[in-house]
Write an enzyme that holds these catalytic residues in place. Structure first.
Site, PDB file in Angstrom:
ATOM      1  CB  CYS A  79      21.828 -35.936  -3.896  1.00 29.52           C
ATOM      2  SG  CYS A  79      23.274 -36.019  -2.847  1.00 29.52           S
ATOM      3  CD  GLN A 290      11.214 -23.812  13.039  1.00 29.18           C
ATOM      4  OE1 GLN A 290      11.755 -24.728  12.422  1.00 29.18           O
ATOM      5  NE2 GLN A 290      10.197 -23.831  13.626  1.00 29.18           N
ATOM      6  CG  ASP A 388       6.319 -25.060  17.847  1.00 28.59           C
ATOM      7  OD1 ASP A 388       6.357 -26.289  17.504  1.00 28.59           O
ATOM      8  OD2 ASP A 388       7.080 -24.263  17.641  1.00 28.59           O
ATOM      9  CB  CYS A 415       8.251 -30.906  14.555  1.00 24.37           C
ATOM     10  SG  CYS A 415       8.459 -31.485  16.284  1.00 24.37           S
TER      11      CYS A 415
END
Length: 458
Positions: A79, A290, A388, A415
């Site tokens: 990038c 998601q 979760d 996460c």
């Protein structure tokens, strides 16, 4: 009498170091007499000259000046604005190196925080093509030299870097946003100025259904009125037939929060649709969905595998969101109960269950640690519990509820490896044994790593 420790380095000092590790945000870690120094773009094993730029009591920050030796995993970032944009942290590391670093991160916290050195941690499940994976672009709009700019904030600032494309973003979203910027500029739309609290357009958001090809476009404005709205919509709709929904969200507040309270459909439907596996999802402007559906399927397939369902089980899904994991589980379970504190998410969950003709999934609104004991008193006995949670991990009361209810199996989707390790330790102290941990790379070129683990009652 205690003696005050003096840091072994001084600001503006040049020193040679060897990087030993990476931090959770991707900086290289070097140590001088046990004193840690964090340096952006340093990689483990590299010898380098650094300049000390900030000294704190227990650590310092340095700037990489010169590499004496290079890691075999070092590469040039693809990038062009990698060193200005804060979106990616690991593009200077090969993808193989990224996966190894994430596996090490999970192993380290399992041992250091969870005391679980003996738990199997598998190699990270990565992507075949770790680019153009994001299905959602949320782009701030600014003005420069009389024209609109759209891109991302320079790291640590609110200065907008104008970007034509983002290498981790779906190309469809990039193309749409650049054209929307041009169309808005042509029709005299002004950008929101945060300092003066003036101007119209704050952000543009695009959501892309990777399976269906449908796109939603969201204008987030400071004012209820979007000038030349009809002409803008007609031009976008004519140029992009795949845009099935154009929505305006109004945020009149002087705030960094992106969305306001009022959302109006300007064109097409309130929803676009997409699939994860065989499950169809309706996605609105505010829905949680998601951002990497390809790896989400990998994560959910592993969750289903760890749940080991045979069709006779009752499953509770805590922190169920829009019901995505619940509906995956409902394909194999007798009954699934999902609970989530956000009412709008439960509305989405019920809508998605109906969309898939699933009658064995039931959803409740509230705090998991309050709703689940209530269900238990009403006779809902979970054979398997799935959690979760957000990055902060499970509420302590929920962990105690699980320990009291004693489901045979717990599947934990995480996460944040640090809070996963902390919570696994609590569950182990409550009579469970962690069987294995599977990391999944949901966000290539960033430091984030998701995990799914399972425990059984012993």
């Amino acid at each position: 009498m205690s003696t005050k420790m003096t840091p072994p380095v001084e600001k503006n000092e040049f020193i040679d170091v060897v990087f030993e590790d990476l931090t959770h945000d991707g900086a290289g870690v070097a140590k001088v007499k046990g004193y840690p120094i964090f340096v952006k773009n340093g990689l483990p094993g590299e010898e380098a000259q650094i300049k000390i730029i900030k000294v704190k009591k227990n650590f310092a920050f340095g700037r990489l000046m010169k590499l004496h030796t290079e890691s075999p995993y070092r590469k040039d970032a693809e990038c062009p604005v990698y060193n200005q944009c804060g979106g990616c942290q690991l593009q200077h590391l090969t993808y193989e190196g990224q996966l190894q670093a994430k596996e090490k991160q999970v192993r380290d916290v399992m041992q250091r925080i969870g005391g679980l050195a003996d738990v199997p941690v598998h190699p990270v499940l990565g992507m075949k093509n770790p680019w153009v994976y994001r299905n959602k672009a949320q782009v701030p709009i600014g003005e420069r030299e009389g024209g609109l700019v759209a891109g991302f904030y320079r790291q640590g600032t609110h200065d907008i870097i104008n970007m034509e494309s983002c290498l981790i973003q779906a190309e469809e979203n990039d193309t749409l946003i650049q054209e929307v910027k041009r169309i808005c500029e042509k029709h005299g739309i002004t950008a929101y100025n945060e300092e003066r609290n003036k101007g119209t357009l704050r952000h543009v958001m695009a959501r892309y259904g990777q399976v269906t090809g449908e796109i939603m476009l969201v204008f987030i404005t400071r004012t209820a009125e979007l000038p030349n709205k009809k002409a803008i919509i007609e031009e976008i709709a004519a140029k992009f037939p795949e845009v099935k929904s154009i929505v305006q969200n109004v945020n009149t507040k002087r705030t960094n929060v992106i969305f306001g309270d009022k959302t109006t459909v300007l064109y097409g439907s309130e929803y676009i649709y997409d699939f994860i596996g065989d499950i169809k999802f309706a996605i609105s402007a505010r829905s949680f969905y998601q951002v990497n559906p390809e790896q989400t399927k990998v994560l959910y397939d592993k969750t289903l595998e760890y749940a080991k369902l045979n069709g006779n089980e009752t499953v509770i899904d805590a922190y169920c969101g829009i019901g995505s994991i619940s509906l995956f589980l409902a394909q194999k379970a007798k009954k699934v109960y999902g609970v989530e504190i956000v009412p709008e998410a439960i509305e989405d969950a019920n809508r998605n269950a109906a969309l898939n003709n699933m009658t064995n999934a039931e959803f409740g609104v509230g705090e998991a640690e309050v709703v689940i004991p209530k269900w238990y008193k009403e006779g809902v006995i979970a054979d398997t519990m799935v959690v979760d949670p957000p990055r902060k991990g499970c509420d302590e009361a929920l962990l105690n509820t699980i320990i009291d209810m004693k489901p045979n199996r717990v599947v934990y989707v995480s996460c944040n490896p640090a809070t996963l390790a902390r919570d696994l330790k609590v569950l182990e102290e409550g009579g469970y044994k962690t069987q294995e941990v599977q990391p999944v790379d949901m966000f290539p070129h960033t430091t984030h790593v998701e995990c799914v683990a399972w425990l059984k009652l012993v």
